[in-house]
Design an enzyme around this catalytic site. Structure first.
Site: not given
Ligand code: 4NP
Length: 175
Positions: A26, A29, A31, A33, A144
């Site tokens: 994702c 990494n 949430c 994945s 997301d």
């Molecule tokens: P993930 O969610 O891609 O499912 O892990 C996110 C976690 C952090 C961020 C974006 C999406 N971020 O911008 O820090």
């Protein structure tokens, strides 16, 4: 043709392999994945097949490297019996050599992975997670949840449980 039939050629190509290596990817990494990794590991463990599968996750972005998954995702996953202990890492070019299937959570992840793939052959390893989720859930990506509330995390887990169950079934079907 159902969506996961699109990947039957890739899955067929893994027939006879001693171990199947799956990388869930994702953006952050922290949430989606690592939750996918936890759900898939739970399925293979419950089926006594931990040795048959190597399962990991990574992010296209590097903001959270070294961190445990987001607290909200850990809490929601724990309520369903998953203990998420992965430490965040970024995708690296060698992942395309080391893994058999690279599972993207959304189109943005897929595009980033595609641009990183060292060869055209490696690009064929990239699949969309939502292709394996039950069509009745009506999602073509895993959304997301980072800026969402509890429902966002629950939706992600519903989609991941469905997709992992179906991906595992497809992989077992080749023997
Ligand atoms: P993930 O969610 O891609 O499912 O892990 C996110 C976690 C952090 C961020 C974006 C999406 N971020 O911008 O820090």
């Amino acid at each position: 043709m159902t969506n996961h039939d699109k990947h039957s050629k890739l899955i067929e190509s893994l027939k006879g392999k001693e171990q199947i290596k799956i990388l869930f990817v994702c953006l952050g990494n922290i949430c989606r994945s690592p939750a996918a990794e936890g759900v898939m590991k739970d399925i293979v463990e419950k089926n006594g097949e931990s040795e048959k599968f190597y399962i990991d996750s990574a992010g296209t972005g590097g903001w959270h490297v070294g961190e445990l998954p987001d607290k909200r995702m850990r809490v929601h996953a724990f309520q369903r019996g998953y203990n998420l202990t992965h430490h965040c890492r970024q995708v690296r070019p060698s992942d395309f050599e080391d893994f058999d299937i690279i599972v993207a959570m959304d189109e943005n992840n897929r595009r980033n992975l595609q641009s990183m793939a060292p060869t055209a052959e490696d690009e064929k390893k990239i699949v969309m997670m939502a292709d394996f989720a039950d069509p009745s859930l009506h999602y073509d990506h895993i959304p997301d949840p980072y800026y969402e509330g509890s429902e966002g995390f629950e939706l992600v887990l519903d989609l991941l449980e469905s997709a992992c169950r179906n991906l595992y079934r497809d992989l077992r079907a080749i023997g």
